[in-house]
Design a protein around this motif. Structure first.
Motif, PDB file in Angstrom:
ATOM      1  N   LEU A  42      18.812  43.774   0.015  1.00  0.00           N
ATOM      2  CA  LEU A  42      18.602  44.709   1.114  1.00  0.00           C
ATOM      3  C   LEU A  42      18.203  46.041   0.495  1.00  0.00           C
ATOM      4  CD1 LEU A  42      18.799  45.720   4.039  1.00  0.00           C
ATOM      5  CD2 LEU A  42      21.268  45.973   3.692  1.00  0.00           C
ATOM      6  N   VAL A  43      17.010  46.525   0.832  1.00  0.00           N
ATOM      7  CA  VAL A  43      16.500  47.794   0.301  1.00  0.00           C
ATOM      8  C   VAL A  43      16.517  48.816   1.427  1.00  0.00           C
ATOM      9  CG1 VAL A  43      14.573  48.965  -0.823  1.00  0.00           C
ATOM     10  CG2 VAL A  43      15.000  46.550  -1.296  1.00  0.00           C
ATOM     11  N   VAL A  44      17.292  49.896   1.235  1.00  0.00           N
ATOM     12  CA  VAL A  44      17.439  50.926   2.264  1.00  0.00           C
ATOM     13  C   VAL A  44      16.812  52.219   1.747  1.00  0.00           C
ATOM     14  CG1 VAL A  44      19.034  52.104   3.810  1.00  0.00           C
ATOM     15  CG2 VAL A  44      19.650  49.861   2.851  1.00  0.00           C
ATOM     16  N   GLU A  45      15.712  52.620   2.383  1.00  0.00           N
ATOM     17  CA  GLU A  45      14.961  53.801   1.945  1.00  0.00           C
ATOM     18  C   GLU A  45      14.212  54.359   3.143  1.00  0.00           C
ATOM     19  OE1 GLU A  45      13.509  56.801   0.532  1.00  0.00           O
ATOM     20  OE2 GLU A  45      14.476  55.689  -1.091  1.00  0.00           O
ATOM     21  N   ASP A  46      14.357  55.668   3.394  1.00  0.00           N
ATOM     22  CA  ASP A  46      13.695  56.262   4.551  1.00  0.00           C
ATOM     23  C   ASP A  46      12.267  56.712   4.272  1.00  0.00           C
ATOM     24  OD1 ASP A  46      14.649  58.280   2.922  1.00  0.00           O
ATOM     25  OD2 ASP A  46      15.171  59.621   4.566  1.00  0.00           O
ATOM     26  N   GLU A  47      11.867  56.796   3.018  1.00  0.00           N
ATOM     27  CA  GLU A  47      10.477  57.125   2.681  1.00  0.00           C
ATOM     28  C   GLU A  47       9.701  55.817   2.617  1.00  0.00           C
ATOM     29  OE1 GLU A  47       9.769  59.887  -0.470  1.00  0.00           O
ATOM     30  OE2 GLU A  47      11.716  60.846  -0.141  1.00  0.00           O
ATOM     31  N   ILE A  48       8.836  55.604   3.606  1.00  0.00           N
ATOM     32  CA  ILE A  48       8.180  54.314   3.790  1.00  0.00           C
ATOM     33  C   ILE A  48       7.362  53.891   2.567  1.00  0.00           C
ATOM     34  CG2 ILE A  48       6.145  55.230   4.984  1.00  0.00           C
ATOM     35  CD1 ILE A  48       7.969  51.972   5.835  1.00  0.00           C
ATOM     36  N   ASP A  49       6.686  54.830   1.903  1.00  0.00           N
ATOM     37  CA  ASP A  49       5.883  54.471   0.725  1.00  0.00           C
ATOM     38  C   ASP A  49       6.761  53.930  -0.395  1.00  0.00           C
ATOM     39  OD1 ASP A  49       3.568  55.265   2.018  1.00  0.00           O
ATOM     40  OD2 ASP A  49       3.543  57.261   1.097  1.00  0.00           O
ATOM     41  N   LEU A  50       7.884  54.589  -0.642  1.00  0.00           N
ATOM     42  CA  LEU A  50       8.804  54.134  -1.680  1.00  0.00           C
ATOM     43  C   LEU A  50       9.441  52.801  -1.297  1.00  0.00           C
ATOM     44  CD1 LEU A  50      10.190  54.551  -4.353  1.00  0.00           C
ATOM     45  CD2 LEU A  50      11.811  56.066  -3.229  1.00  0.00           C
ATOM     46  N   LEU A  51       9.777  52.635  -0.021  1.00  0.00           N
ATOM     47  CA  LEU A  51      10.331  51.369   0.467  1.00  0.00           C
ATOM     48  C   LEU A  51       9.352  50.228   0.199  1.00  0.00           C
ATOM     49  CD1 LEU A  51      12.536  49.821   2.059  1.00  0.00           C
ATOM     50  CD2 LEU A  51      11.292  50.439   4.146  1.00  0.00           C
ATOM     51  N   GLN A  52       8.086  50.443   0.487  1.00  0.00           N
ATOM     52  CA  GLN A  52       7.074  49.410   0.275  1.00  0.00           C
ATOM     53  C   GLN A  52       6.926  49.065  -1.210  1.00  0.00           C
ATOM     54  OE1 GLN A  52       3.719  51.175   2.279  1.00  0.00           O
ATOM     55  NE2 GLN A  52       4.223  50.170   4.214  1.00  0.00           N
ATOM     56  N   VAL A  53       6.923  50.074  -2.065  1.00  0.00           N
ATOM     57  CA  VAL A  53       6.791  49.836  -3.511  1.00  0.00           C
ATOM     58  C   VAL A  53       8.001  49.071  -4.041  1.00  0.00           C
ATOM     59  CG1 VAL A  53       6.750  50.960  -5.774  1.00  0.00           C
ATOM     60  CG2 VAL A  53       5.253  51.781  -3.953  1.00  0.00           C
ATOM     61  N   LEU A  54       9.194  49.496  -3.653  1.00  0.00           N
ATOM     62  CA  LEU A  54      10.410  48.810  -4.108  1.00  0.00           C
ATOM     63  C   LEU A  54      10.413  47.349  -3.673  1.00  0.00           C
ATOM     64  CD1 LEU A  54      13.043  51.593  -3.405  1.00  0.00           C
ATOM     65  CD2 LEU A  54      12.318  50.755  -5.656  1.00  0.00           C
ATOM     66  N   CYS A  55      10.063  47.105  -2.422  1.00  0.00           N
ATOM     67  CA  CYS A  55      10.035  45.730  -1.910  1.00  0.00           C
ATOM     68  C   CYS A  55       8.992  44.897  -2.650  1.00  0.00           C
ATOM     69  CB  CYS A  55       9.760  45.725  -0.414  1.00  0.00           C
ATOM     70  SG  CYS A  55      11.135  46.353   0.574  1.00  0.00           S
ATOM     71  N   LEU A  56       7.832  45.469  -2.869  1.00  0.00           N
ATOM     72  CA  LEU A  56       6.772  44.749  -3.584  1.00  0.00           C
ATOM     73  C   LEU A  56       7.208  44.398  -5.002  1.00  0.00           C
ATOM     74  CD1 LEU A  56       3.831  43.723  -3.556  1.00  0.00           C
ATOM     75  CD2 LEU A  56       3.170  45.966  -4.436  1.00  0.00           C
ATOM     76  N   LEU A  57       7.816  45.343  -5.705  1.00  0.00           N
ATOM     77  CA  LEU A  57       8.277  45.083  -7.074  1.00  0.00           C
ATOM     78  C   LEU A  57       9.367  44.012  -7.105  1.00  0.00           C
ATOM     79  CD1 LEU A  57       8.376  48.675  -8.568  1.00  0.00           C
ATOM     80  CD2 LEU A  57       6.860  46.801  -9.239  1.00  0.00           C
ATOM     81  N   LEU A  58      10.317  44.104  -6.198  1.00  0.00           N
ATOM     82  CA  LEU A  58      11.389  43.114  -6.170  1.00  0.00           C
ATOM     83  C   LEU A  58      10.862  41.714  -5.852  1.00  0.00           C
ATOM     84  CD1 LEU A  58      14.120  45.227  -4.392  1.00  0.00           C
ATOM     85  CD2 LEU A  58      14.309  44.213  -6.674  1.00  0.00           C
ATOM     86  N   GLU A  59       9.882  41.635  -4.970  1.00  0.00           N
ATOM     87  CA  GLU A  59       9.318  40.333  -4.605  1.00  0.00           C
ATOM     88  C   GLU A  59       8.450  39.756  -5.710  1.00  0.00           C
ATOM     89  OE1 GLU A  59       7.396  41.534  -0.981  1.00  0.00           O
ATOM     90  OE2 GLU A  59       9.043  40.786   0.247  1.00  0.00           O
TER      91      GLU A  59
END
Length: 93
Positions: A42-59
């Motif tokens: 579960l990735v919790v981040e309010d900055e959408i750009d950072l949320l997208q990067v984190l999710c992409l890296l984890l996946e």
């Protein structure tokens, strides 16, 4: 920077534990060894750009399943519903 893990400084924490790279099992190895699903993060981040990067890296790099959340309320709902293995949380939402 694009530093490899070997380039990172050693922890100065007195409680830090050292480990050998051979002791670490990747999610690919765990899945191949018979585990049914890769870890759910579960990735919790309010900055959408950072949320997208984190999710992409984890996946892509870690082969994790990812649940993105932009708010604390959304994170609590997702955590209760899906019971993630790990929560990556921005403390200042």
């Amino acid at each position: 920077s694009n530093r490899e893990p070997d380039d990172l400084p050693a922890s100065k924490s007195p409680n830090a534990k050292s480990f050998d790279k051979d002791d670490v099992v990747s999610t690919q190895d765990a899945t191949a060894a018979g585990d049914k699903k890769p870890p759910l993060v579960l990735v919790v981040e309010d900055e959408i750009d950072l949320l997208q990067v984190l999710c992409l890296l984890l996946e892509t790099r870690c082969h994790c399943r990812v649940l993105p959340a932009e708010t604390g309320a959304e994170a609590v709902y997702l955590a209760r519903r899906h019971r993630p293995d790990l929560v990556l949380l921005d403390l200042i939402l």
